[in-house]
Design a protein around this motif. Structure first.
Motif, PDB file in Angstrom:
ATOM      1  N   SER A 314       0.898  -1.236  -0.047  1.00 21.79           N
ATOM      2  CA  SER A 314       0.124   0.055   0.134  1.00 21.79           C
ATOM      3  C   SER A 314       0.782   1.267  -0.069  1.00 21.79           C
ATOM      4  N   LEU A 315       1.863   1.256   0.603  1.00 19.07           N
ATOM      5  CA  LEU A 315       2.968   2.377   0.769  1.00 19.07           C
ATOM      6  C   LEU A 315       3.563   2.697  -0.599  1.00 19.07           C
ATOM      7  N   ILE A 316       4.223   1.539  -1.152  1.00 19.13           N
ATOM      8  CA  ILE A 316       4.739   1.735  -2.590  1.00 19.13           C
ATOM      9  C   ILE A 316       3.673   2.028  -3.369  1.00 19.13           C
ATOM     10  N   GLY A 317       2.518   1.409  -3.394  1.00 18.36           N
ATOM     11  CA  GLY A 317       1.515   2.009  -4.306  1.00 18.36           C
ATOM     12  C   GLY A 317       1.113   3.400  -4.449  1.00 18.36           C
ATOM     13  N   ALA A 318       1.129   4.105  -2.911  1.00 17.52           N
ATOM     14  CA  ALA A 318       0.757   5.330  -2.826  1.00 17.52           C
ATOM     15  C   ALA A 318       1.571   6.172  -3.719  1.00 17.52           C
ATOM     16  N   PHE A 319       2.846   5.972  -3.488  1.00  9.65           N
ATOM     17  CA  PHE A 319       3.788   6.708  -4.147  1.00  9.65           C
ATOM     18  C   PHE A 319       3.933   6.514  -5.908  1.00  9.65           C
ATOM     19  N   CYS A 320       3.915   5.310  -6.220  1.00  7.34           N
ATOM     20  CA  CYS A 320       3.734   4.897  -7.558  1.00  7.34           C
ATOM     21  C   CYS A 320       2.523   5.705  -8.088  1.00  7.34           C
ATOM     22  N   SER A 321       1.343   5.778  -7.519  1.00  5.76           N
ATOM     23  CA  SER A 321       0.407   6.471  -8.202  1.00  5.76           C
ATOM     24  C   SER A 321       0.546   7.921  -8.437  1.00  5.76           C
ATOM     25  N   ASP A 322       1.501   8.579  -7.862  1.00  9.40           N
ATOM     26  CA  ASP A 322       1.653   9.992  -8.195  1.00  9.40           C
ATOM     27  C   ASP A 322       2.819   9.924  -9.187  1.00  9.40           C
ATOM     28  N   TRP A 323       3.755   8.900  -9.290  1.00 14.30           N
ATOM     29  CA  TRP A 323       4.903   8.927 -10.149  1.00 14.30           C
ATOM     30  C   TRP A 323       4.446   8.570 -11.457  1.00 14.30           C
ATOM     31  N   GLY A 333      -0.091  -3.151 -11.458  1.00 17.54           N
ATOM     32  CA  GLY A 333       0.078  -4.016 -10.111  1.00 17.54           C
ATOM     33  C   GLY A 333      -1.131  -5.186 -10.281  1.00 17.54           C
ATOM     34  N   VAL A 334      -2.206  -5.053 -10.809  1.00 21.69           N
ATOM     35  CA  VAL A 334      -3.124  -5.929 -10.893  1.00 21.69           C
ATOM     36  C   VAL A 334      -2.550  -7.158 -11.978  1.00 21.69           C
ATOM     37  N   PHE A 335      -1.934  -6.709 -12.837  1.00 21.52           N
ATOM     38  CA  PHE A 335      -1.386  -7.719 -13.816  1.00 21.52           C
ATOM     39  C   PHE A 335      -0.232  -8.559 -13.131  1.00 21.52           C
ATOM     40  N   LEU A 336       0.725  -7.854 -12.506  1.00 21.79           N
ATOM     41  CA  LEU A 336       1.639  -8.666 -11.888  1.00 21.79           C
ATOM     42  C   LEU A 336       1.006  -9.807 -10.846  1.00 21.79           C
ATOM     43  N   GLN A 337       0.259  -9.133 -10.119  1.00 24.05           N
ATOM     44  CA  GLN A 337      -0.745  -9.877  -9.140  1.00 24.05           C
ATOM     45  C   GLN A 337      -1.101 -11.186  -9.869  1.00 24.05           C
ATOM     46  N   GLY A 338      -1.894 -11.079 -10.894  1.00 19.22           N
ATOM     47  CA  GLY A 338      -2.356 -12.119 -11.675  1.00 19.22           C
ATOM     48  C   GLY A 338      -1.163 -13.096 -12.117  1.00 19.22           C
ATOM     49  N   PHE A 367       2.695 -11.388  -3.289  1.00 22.86           N
ATOM     50  CA  PHE A 367       1.275 -11.518  -4.053  1.00 22.86           C
ATOM     51  C   PHE A 367       0.083 -10.605  -3.509  1.00 22.86           C
ATOM     52  N   LEU A 368       0.229 -10.558  -2.253  1.00 24.55           N
ATOM     53  CA  LEU A 368      -0.901  -9.576  -1.423  1.00 24.55           C
ATOM     54  C   LEU A 368      -0.114  -8.198  -1.534  1.00 24.55           C
ATOM     55  N   ALA A 369       0.894  -7.921  -1.455  1.00 25.21           N
ATOM     56  CA  ALA A 369       1.663  -6.401  -1.695  1.00 25.21           C
ATOM     57  C   ALA A 369       1.203  -5.846  -2.995  1.00 25.21           C
ATOM     58  N   LEU A 370       1.478  -6.832  -4.061  1.00 29.76           N
ATOM     59  CA  LEU A 370       0.950  -6.333  -5.512  1.00 29.76           C
ATOM     60  C   LEU A 370      -0.190  -5.987  -5.500  1.00 29.76           C
ATOM     61  N   GLY A 371      -1.453  -6.799  -4.885  1.00 30.86           N
ATOM     62  CA  GLY A 371      -2.579  -6.201  -4.843  1.00 30.86           C
ATOM     63  C   GLY A 371      -3.028  -5.091  -4.405  1.00 30.86           C
ATOM     64  N   VAL A 373      -0.601  -2.625  -4.372  1.00 36.53           N
ATOM     65  CA  VAL A 373      -0.116  -1.617  -5.335  1.00 36.53           C
ATOM     66  C   VAL A 373      -1.044  -1.149  -6.468  1.00 36.53           C
ATOM     67  N   GLY A 374      -1.930  -2.331  -6.989  1.00 37.60           N
ATOM     68  CA  GLY A 374      -2.808  -1.951  -8.033  1.00 37.60           C
ATOM     69  C   GLY A 374      -3.876  -1.759  -7.331  1.00 37.60           C
ATOM     70  N   PRO A 375      -4.993  -2.316  -7.425  1.00 31.61           N
ATOM     71  CA  PRO A 375      -6.516  -2.190  -7.092  1.00 31.61           C
ATOM     72  C   PRO A 375      -6.714  -1.798  -5.704  1.00 31.61           C
ATOM     73  N   GLY A 376      -5.891  -2.477  -4.863  1.00 35.27           N
ATOM     74  CA  GLY A 376      -6.257  -1.860  -3.327  1.00 35.27           C
ATOM     75  C   GLY A 376      -5.998  -0.457  -3.320  1.00 35.27           C
ATOM     76  N   ASP A 377      -4.921  -0.005  -3.810  1.00 35.51           N
ATOM     77  CA  ASP A 377      -4.712   1.703  -3.771  1.00 35.51           C
ATOM     78  C   ASP A 377      -5.488   2.312  -4.402  1.00 35.51           C
ATOM     79  N   ASN A 378      -5.670   1.912  -5.793  1.00 32.33           N
ATOM     80  CA  ASN A 378      -6.155   2.823  -6.918  1.00 32.33           C
ATOM     81  C   ASN A 378      -7.619   2.762  -7.439  1.00 32.33           C
ATOM     82  N   ILE A 379      -8.194   1.511  -7.024  1.00 30.33           N
ATOM     83  CA  ILE A 379      -9.409   1.451  -7.290  1.00 30.33           C
ATOM     84  C   ILE A 379     -10.512   2.615  -6.821  1.00 30.33           C
ATOM     85  N   GLY A 380     -10.091   2.878  -5.547  1.00 28.01           N
ATOM     86  CA  GLY A 380     -11.137   4.093  -4.862  1.00 28.01           C
ATOM     87  C   GLY A 380     -10.727   5.342  -5.378  1.00 28.01           C
TER      88      GLY A 380
END
Length: 492
Positions: A314-323, A333-338, A367-371, A373-380
């Motif tokens: 979640s922390l990494i995904g927060a910064f990646c969302s800005d970058w 994120g969700v592709f790598l999780q799959g 696997f959980l962390a990638l979830g 990074v992707g939709p967990g952080d960014n779908i909302g």
């Protein structure tokens, strides 16, 4: 003439969704960092309490199974206490989403906070008539439904207001602040929902579990109580004050946003749908590591270890969302999780052995962390920032409700998949083939059908929506909240 009215009259066509506007009026406000950030915190941090009160019921159910095995274990009470909050959450998302747009962001948020506090406290103090267990479980079921209303209200009221308030943060950091005060709070709550009960059970001992479950539930009311003061001081987000609608042209809104909403809602549906099957792995290797005879606190400790994996993602995904932008971060994120899910599925036969369980835990954590990074952080975030301010509460609330429906459907579909598998190995593999395929499909939808979300997308999207409404003949001069002068208030 109001300069804003003059500017409105110049808008005749709406720009494409991926263009960038030069003006960013929210960033020009003369406020300190604290003045900019505390509304985002006050709006979003209530999700910690939401997450804790949702997740901790799993531990409470385990305690009930130990305390009342004949009355509770496998009974209708067990099913109701666990799932009734889900129904309340869906109703809350829809109802509070409507109120958030039609009534007030801050007032709606305050109501949901009070509901969380009141019914969270009632859950902790649930008693049946004459001390009967059936009465206690029935009362707890009712309280959990109304608690779900408050949980559901935090999404279209709290998250939406947090997204609008984050527009006043420094450009280049807005997405991360939204995520840190929303999804990251949920992830912190998931850790607390197992860590806190572990500490409580260690303190009370397993001979006093009646006190333990009440303490575990009661601690969940402290965060909303602490937020009540901050939320009483909240003002309506600046963007909401400028763009609030008083008459909603439903058909025009549907024509403009139906496709985008369908993409967001479908991704959210598939993400929550798949999450159910992912829990199979954790239960499998926990059984290998700790066995069936371990003390309750040991089980809770290992659950804490599992949940901790969410935090770095979640922390990494927060910064990646800005970058890299929310759309790209979600898709990658969700592709790598799959992809990792498919690898884990192929290695599933090794799950039944002690030899590889350590390595498996590490891969599962990735696997959980990638979830996250992707939709967990960014779908909302995508739900909050791919629509205009006047209808954001309803847009977000209905999309989030579709996610909950996906989770509910998953709880029924995956047991059927497992039941119809030809052998034991396939019982573990088949659900993950389905879930991993859905992850990859979600990545495709996100990358090709979600719009690009810039730092100033909220302001830009409001301009697009206004231009579209004017093109369709809607009177946009009626939009916004008109401040009443102080002297007028005194006369009244």
């Amino acid at each position: 003439m109001d300069p804003r009215d003059e500017k409105k009259s110049e808008l005749t066509v709406y720009p494409p969704h991926d263009s960038h506007i030069d003006e960013d009026p929210l960033a020009e406000t003369q406020k300190t960092f604290w003045e900019r950030s505390w509304p985002t915190f006050a709006c979003g941090a209530g999700l910690w309490s939401d997450g804790y009160l949702q997740y901790v019921i799993g531990t409470v159910n385990t305690i009930f199974d130990k305390l009342y095995p004949k009355v509770y274990d496998g009974s209708v009470y067990s099913q109701n206490v666990s799932s009734v909050a889900f129904a309340g959450t869906v109703v809350g998302m829809l109802g509070f989403g409507y109120l958030s747009d039609h009534w007030s962001r801050t007032n709606t948020l305050m109501v949901s906070t009070v509901i969380l506090f009141v019914f969270g406290a009632l859950c902790a103090g649930a008693y049946g008539k004459d001390g009967s267990l059936t009465g206690m479980f029935n009362a707890l079921t009712v309280y959990r439904f109304f608690l779900g209303l408050g949980v559901g209200g935090e999404y279209p009221a709290g998250s939406v207001a947090a997204a609008e308030s984050s527009g006043e943060m420094e450009e280049g950091t807005r997405h991360r602040w939204f995520i840190l005060f929303t999804n990251f709070q949920l992830d912190l709550a998931s850790v607390a929902s197992s860590l806190v009960p572990m500490i409580v059970v260690l303190a009370t001992g397993e001979d006093h579990l009646r006190a333990a479950w009440r303490i575990c539930l009661g601690l969940g009311v402290i965060p909303p109580l602490s937020l009540i003061y901050l939320r009483m001081k909240l003002k309506e987000p600046e963007e909401y004050r400028r763009e609030k609608m008083h008459k909603f042209p439903i058909w025009l809104i549907i024509k403009f946003y139906w496709m985008r909403w369908c993409v967001v809602a479908l991704i959210w549906f598939m993400y929550d749908f798949s999450t159910y099957s992912f829990s199979i792995y954790s239960s499998q290797w926990l059984e290998i590591i700790i066995g069936d005879s371990s003390p309750l606190w040991v089980t809770l400790g290992w659950n804490t270890v599992i949940n901790v994996f969410y935090l770095p993602g979640s922390l990494i995904g927060a910064f990646c969302s800005d970058w890299f932008g929310p759309r790209n971060t979600l898709a990658v994120g969700v592709f790598l999780q799959g992809a990792v899910g498919l690898i884990m599925t192929g290695c599933y036969p090794y799950l039944d052995t002690n030899q590889y369980v350590g390595a498996f835990v590490v891969v599962y954590g990735i696997f959980l962390a990638l979830g996250e990074v992707g939709p967990g952080d960014n779908i909302g975030l995508c739900a909050a920032k791919t629509c205009a301010t006047p209808i954001r509460g309803q847009y977000y609330g209905t999309a989030a409700a579709m996610g909950k429906v996906g989770a509910f459907v998953g709880t029924y579909v995956f047991p059927i998949i497992v039941k119809n598998a030809p052998n034991k190995i396939r019982q573990g593999q088949d659900p993950f083939y389905v879930s991993s395929a859905l992850c990859i499909f979600s990545a495709f939808l996100a990358f090709f059908f979600l719009p690009k979300i810039n730092q100033d997308t909220i302001t830009h999207e409001d301009a697009r929506f206004r231009a579209y409404l004017e093109e369709q003949g809607y009177d946009t001069t009626s939009m916004g909240i008109v401040d009443v002068p102080a002297e007028t208030e005194e006369v009244r």
